[in-house]
Design a protein around this motif. Structure first.
Motif, PDB file in Angstrom:
ATOM      1  N   PHE A  32     -42.449   8.540 -23.899  1.00 52.49           N
ATOM      2  CA  PHE A  32     -42.036   9.005 -25.988  1.00 52.49           C
ATOM      3  C   PHE A  32     -40.684   9.388 -25.552  1.00 52.49           C
ATOM      4  N   LEU A  33     -40.202   9.996 -24.986  1.00 54.15           N
ATOM      5  CA  LEU A  33     -38.938  10.705 -25.103  1.00 54.15           C
ATOM      6  C   LEU A  33     -38.158   9.649 -25.049  1.00 54.15           C
ATOM      7  N   ILE A  34     -38.510   8.072 -24.065  1.00 50.68           N
ATOM      8  CA  ILE A  34     -36.853   7.416 -23.869  1.00 50.68           C
ATOM      9  C   ILE A  34     -37.390   6.147 -25.594  1.00 50.68           C
ATOM     10  N   MET A  35     -38.597   6.110 -25.546  1.00 47.73           N
ATOM     11  CA  MET A  35     -38.671   5.260 -27.002  1.00 47.73           C
ATOM     12  C   MET A  35     -38.373   6.077 -28.320  1.00 47.73           C
ATOM     13  N   THR A  36     -38.963   6.557 -28.213  1.00 42.03           N
ATOM     14  CA  THR A  36     -38.244   7.466 -29.262  1.00 42.03           C
ATOM     15  C   THR A  36     -36.686   7.501 -29.366  1.00 42.03           C
ATOM     16  N   TYR A  52     -46.969   9.920 -35.205  1.00 39.79           N
ATOM     17  CA  TYR A  52     -47.201   8.967 -33.982  1.00 39.79           C
ATOM     18  C   TYR A  52     -46.493   9.973 -33.423  1.00 39.79           C
ATOM     19  N   LEU A  53     -45.657   9.466 -32.961  1.00 36.95           N
ATOM     20  CA  LEU A  53     -44.268   9.913 -32.072  1.00 36.95           C
ATOM     21  C   LEU A  53     -44.900  11.717 -31.744  1.00 36.95           C
ATOM     22  N   VAL A  54     -44.956  12.448 -32.453  1.00 37.17           N
ATOM     23  CA  VAL A  54     -45.020  13.582 -32.317  1.00 37.17           C
ATOM     24  C   VAL A  54     -45.961  14.474 -31.787  1.00 37.17           C
ATOM     25  N   SER A  55     -47.774  12.989 -31.701  1.00 38.34           N
ATOM     26  CA  SER A  55     -48.823  13.033 -31.241  1.00 38.34           C
ATOM     27  C   SER A  55     -48.967  12.309 -30.244  1.00 38.34           C
ATOM     28  N   GLY A  56     -48.228  11.691 -29.744  1.00 39.55           N
ATOM     29  CA  GLY A  56     -48.454  10.896 -28.620  1.00 39.55           C
ATOM     30  C   GLY A  56     -47.206  11.599 -27.280  1.00 39.55           C
ATOM     31  N   PHE A  57     -46.383  11.538 -27.483  1.00 39.07           N
ATOM     32  CA  PHE A  57     -45.423  13.281 -27.269  1.00 39.07           C
ATOM     33  C   PHE A  57     -46.301  14.505 -26.631  1.00 39.07           C
ATOM     34  N   MET A 111     -53.275   5.159 -27.338  1.00 43.63           N
ATOM     35  CA  MET A 111     -52.392   4.029 -27.791  1.00 43.63           C
ATOM     36  C   MET A 111     -52.131   2.904 -29.248  1.00 43.63           C
ATOM     37  N   THR A 112     -53.014   4.125 -30.288  1.00 40.53           N
ATOM     38  CA  THR A 112     -52.512   3.999 -31.664  1.00 40.53           C
ATOM     39  C   THR A 112     -50.728   4.029 -31.279  1.00 40.53           C
ATOM     40  N   SER A 113     -50.494   5.406 -30.321  1.00 35.72           N
ATOM     41  CA  SER A 113     -49.253   6.113 -30.534  1.00 35.72           C
ATOM     42  C   SER A 113     -48.448   4.658 -29.995  1.00 35.72           C
ATOM     43  N   VAL A 114     -48.810   4.734 -29.691  1.00 36.72           N
ATOM     44  CA  VAL A 114     -47.390   3.239 -28.037  1.00 36.72           C
ATOM     45  C   VAL A 114     -47.535   2.349 -29.347  1.00 36.72           C
ATOM     46  N   THR A 115     -48.772   1.677 -30.397  1.00 39.49           N
ATOM     47  CA  THR A 115     -48.609   1.120 -30.833  1.00 39.49           C
ATOM     48  C   THR A 115     -47.214   1.136 -31.820  1.00 39.49           C
ATOM     49  N   ILE A 174     -45.299   2.688 -31.615  1.00 37.12           N
ATOM     50  CA  ILE A 174     -43.728   3.237 -31.767  1.00 37.12           C
ATOM     51  C   ILE A 174     -42.795   1.760 -31.626  1.00 37.12           C
ATOM     52  N   VAL A 175     -43.631   1.006 -30.970  1.00 32.31           N
ATOM     53  CA  VAL A 175     -43.036  -0.574 -30.298  1.00 32.31           C
ATOM     54  C   VAL A 175     -43.472  -1.477 -31.546  1.00 32.31           C
ATOM     55  N   ALA A 176     -44.106  -0.737 -33.055  1.00 30.53           N
ATOM     56  CA  ALA A 176     -43.793  -1.565 -33.708  1.00 30.53           C
ATOM     57  C   ALA A 176     -42.506  -1.508 -34.007  1.00 30.53           C
ATOM     58  N   PHE A 177     -42.373  -0.442 -34.118  1.00 30.48           N
ATOM     59  CA  PHE A 177     -40.903   0.907 -35.339  1.00 30.48           C
ATOM     60  C   PHE A 177     -40.277  -0.040 -34.716  1.00 30.48           C
ATOM     61  N   THR A 178     -40.090  -0.096 -33.007  1.00 31.40           N
ATOM     62  CA  THR A 178     -39.105  -0.764 -32.533  1.00 31.40           C
ATOM     63  C   THR A 178     -38.647  -2.134 -32.984  1.00 31.40           C
ATOM     64  N   ILE A 179     -39.903  -3.076 -33.157  1.00 32.36           N
ATOM     65  CA  ILE A 179     -39.873  -3.757 -33.161  1.00 32.36           C
ATOM     66  C   ILE A 179     -39.165  -4.174 -34.554  1.00 32.36           C
ATOM     67  N   VAL A 180     -39.313  -3.954 -35.222  1.00 32.45           N
ATOM     68  CA  VAL A 180     -38.895  -4.110 -37.329  1.00 32.45           C
ATOM     69  C   VAL A 180     -37.128  -3.656 -36.853  1.00 32.45           C
ATOM     70  N   CYS A 181     -36.879  -2.331 -36.425  1.00 32.66           N
ATOM     71  CA  CYS A 181     -35.413  -1.934 -36.527  1.00 32.66           C
ATOM     72  C   CYS A 181     -34.855  -3.687 -35.878  1.00 32.66           C
ATOM     73  N   LEU A 182     -35.480  -3.969 -34.699  1.00 28.22           N
ATOM     74  CA  LEU A 182     -34.368  -5.202 -34.227  1.00 28.22           C
ATOM     75  C   LEU A 182     -34.107  -6.078 -34.796  1.00 28.22           C
ATOM     76  N   ILE A 183     -35.724  -6.419 -35.204  1.00 27.97           N
ATOM     77  CA  ILE A 183     -35.431  -7.692 -36.934  1.00 27.97           C
ATOM     78  C   ILE A 183     -34.705  -7.005 -38.143  1.00 27.97           C
ATOM     79  N   ILE A 184     -34.403  -5.803 -38.109  1.00 29.33           N
ATOM     80  CA  ILE A 184     -33.416  -5.693 -39.062  1.00 29.33           C
ATOM     81  C   ILE A 184     -31.973  -5.615 -38.432  1.00 29.33           C
ATOM     82  N   ILE A 185     -31.855  -5.801 -37.314  1.00 26.58           N
ATOM     83  CA  ILE A 185     -30.457  -5.494 -36.451  1.00 26.58           C
ATOM     84  C   ILE A 185     -29.662  -7.107 -36.827  1.00 26.58           C
TER      85      ILE A 185
END
Ligand SMILES: Nc1ncnc2c1ncn2[C@@H]1O[C@H](COP(=O)(O)OP(=O)(O)OP(=O)(O)O)[C@@H](O)[C@H]1O
Ligand SMILES: [Mg+2]
Lengths: 310, 253
Positions: B142-146, B206-211, B224-228, B230-241
């Motif tokens: 969580f530290l790294i993914m966040t 979700y980040l705070v909760s998982g952490f 698992m909700t937290s993990v899902t 954060i992964v979804a959020f990462t993907i959205v950012c990557l799509i925008i970039i």
């Protein structure tokens, strides 16, 4: 090196987001090893053209091939071959000269090579400044740092966008010498300038651009022949009815206006001339000018002429 | 893959970070200490334990999140905004680098700094409250993914911003409220039903909760909700970039 073309630009157009047409279907081919000078007034589109080739401006249409590689589809191969020194000074103030040049080499994916960087810095007289932060350098030194960065990855093609802007006369001369040295190493150089003198000094070939149109590209010597017109103007004391027949062998014209009569000698500076010979002849005809001055057509006029001709 | 190019950007950015390291560390450490004094000791001693976790310990994961969210966004946005501002971006754009490589360099460096600061805040926390980390692996995840995700977000902001005001406005206007309302200092289960529902659209929850779960095995939502999320959020950012680089938005004229 399968063929001799360094850059081939085909039907390149650029329309900026605000609707401004900066480039109007440019076609241009530059051969390997030549120094090509792009001349044009402010806002002609020189920087836009260079930036479109280097991947900084997105062309609206048309293609650019660098050593045969399309600069968009094969951008890795194409860009690896190109070094760019932009018009504006843009440097990382807090970095040292050494680090910033090393950084540039890394960006282009080249293995670390301190020897090469040392060589460049020495050539550009920056070696004693290598550990200095860039913010402590003078403007001219900063420009040379940008040249060093552009050369760090051993490009085959170098773009210099107004390399001598804001550079004093002495440094300008030494820049010219450095550009010629670079060409000796086999690099193709494309530079922009406002000064026809500079193009004359360095270039093999000249392109003239105005309002996004490439008006002409010509071999420098041919161009100088056509445009490097010089005139010697003799301001006369007394009106003259016609050019005396004894002076008929010189390319003289007579001009009259409210400031009096003037005899104008148009000559080619490249060929042998003896102005004193003309003076002697004038004297023998009893013509004693009260003033003599020389005149050289400016780039401005050449532009006007060229634009009007189109 | 232009590995050397990525490394050049990464090293460049890390050098910038190290030049200003002391001030980068001082501020989050100081604010953490202040939070501990105020919330952990002064107020916290009057607050009952949440899910059997003493309040002082309960807020530690939230405090770390607070730091890394803010730091990731500001560090990554500044990292890409500054070369745009000074004009040195020309070199990045003219280099044989794909957008993925550019992002890896900048975002990698920004995320590294965030992780470093997160660890420093964690170490600081150990001085104040006795803690034990139940799942070190998930904690690191969580530290790294966040750090990575919010550095991506910062990267987007740094490209979108056309002035220093905007660069500072977003963290202030969006990130800070999201973090404070994201359950850093409370469990969202303590909220009335309506506000609980509203909180669920806040990604920070979700980040705070998982952490927090990785520390105390207790979160507001499932792991698992937290993990899902954060992964979804990462993907959205990557799509925008990806879109940014495809269109040249904010980078090329
Ligand atoms: N980002 C932009 N948006 C809109 N118009 C632009 C933009 N950049 C340049 N232009 C316009 O395009 C034209 C060409 O500009 P460019 O910088 O290529 O000229 P230049 O020949 O390099 O001039 P100079 O000798 O002054 O450097 C100018 O009229 C300029 O105003
Ligand atoms: Mg220009």
């Amino acid at each position: 090196m399968e063929n001799n073309t360094a850059i081939k630009i085909t039907a390149l157009k650029k329309i900026y987001d605000n609707g401004f047409k900066a480039l109007n279907s440019i076609d241009l081919e530059i051969s390997r090893g030549e120094i090509f000078a792009l001349l044009g007034p402010n806002g002609a589109g020189k920087t836009t053209l260079i930036n479109a080739v280097c991947g900084i401006v997105r062309p609206s249409s048309g293609t650019v091939a660098i050593a045969g590689y399309d600069n968009i589809m094969q951008y890795r191969e194409a860009r690896s071959l190109v070094g760019l020194v932009p018009q504006e000074l843009a440097t990382d103030s807090f970095e040292t000269v050494w680090n910033t040049v090393t950084f540039s080499r890394g960006l282009f994916g080249k293995a670390h090579n301190p020897r090469h960087i040392e060589d460049i810095l020495k050539r550009l007289s920056l070696w004693d400044k290598k550990d200095e932060q860039i913010r402590f350098l003078s403007g001219g030194m900063k420009r040379r740092v940008m040249v060093a960065k552009a050369l760090s990855h051993e490009p085959e093609i170098l773009f210099l966008d107004e390399p001598t802007a804001g550079v004093d006369v002495e440094l300008r001369k030494s820049m010219w010498a450095q550009v010629r040295d670079l060409r000796e190493t086999g690099i193709t150089i494309i530079l922009t300038t406002h000064y026809i003198e500079e193009a004359q000094e360095m270039a093999d070939r000249v392109g003239i651009i105005n309002k996004g149109h490439l008006i002409l590209t010509e071999d420098k010597n041919d161009l100088m022949q056509k445009m490097g017109k010089r005139q010697m103007i003799f301001v006369l004391r007394e009106p003259l009815a016609a050019i005396p027949t004894g002076l008929g062998s010189y390319p003289l014209t007579l001009e009259k206006d409210e400031n009096g009569d003037r005899l104008i000698l148009t000559y080619d500076p490249e060929t042998e001339n003896d102005i004193s010979d003309v003076l002697d002849n004038l004297k023998s005809q009893g013509i004693r000018p009260k003033d003599i001055y020389s005149y050289q057509s400016s780039l401005e006029e050449i532009f006007i002429k060229l634009v009007e001709a189109k | 893959m232009n590995i050397r190019g990525i490394r050049a950007i990464y090293v460049f950015e890390m050098r910038r970070t190290l030049r200003t390291l002391s001030q980068s560390i001082v501020s989050p450490v100081l604010s953490t200490v202040l939070y501990f004094i105020v919330f952990g000791s002064a107020i916290g001693s009057r607050i009952q334990a949440i899910n059997d976790i003493p309040y002082g310990a309960f807020i530690v994961p939230g405090l770390i999140m607070l730091t890394i969210l803010g730091q990731s966004v500001s560090n990554a946005s500044f990292g890409i905004y500054f070369p745009r501002f000074t004009g040195t971006i020309y070199e990045i754009l003219s280099a044989p680098l794909s957008f993925i490589e550019i992002v890896l360099g900048y975002v990698g460096a920004a995320a590294t700094k965030s992780v470093m600061l997160g660890v420093i805040v964690l170490l600081t926390a150990f001085f104040f409250v006795p803690m034990h980390i139940a799942h070190p692996f998930w904690m690191a995840f969580f530290l790294i993914m966040t750090s990575v995700t919010f550095s991506l977000l910062g990267f987007i902001i740094g490209i979108w911003a056309d002035g220093f005001e905007k660069l500072q406005l977003i963290p202030l206007l969006i990130i800070t409220p999201l973090t404070f309302l994201g359950g850093s200092f409370y469990s969202i289960n303590m909220l009335p039903h309506f506000w609980y529902q509203v909180s669920l659209v806040n990604p920070v929850v979700y980040l705070v909760s998982g952490f927090r779960w990785s520390f105390y095995e207790h979160g507001d939502v499932s792991l698992m909700t937290s993990v899902t999320m954060i992964v979804a959020f990462t993907i959205v950012c990557l799509i925008i970039i990806g879109w940014i680089f495809k269109t040249g938005y904010g980078l090329k004229k």
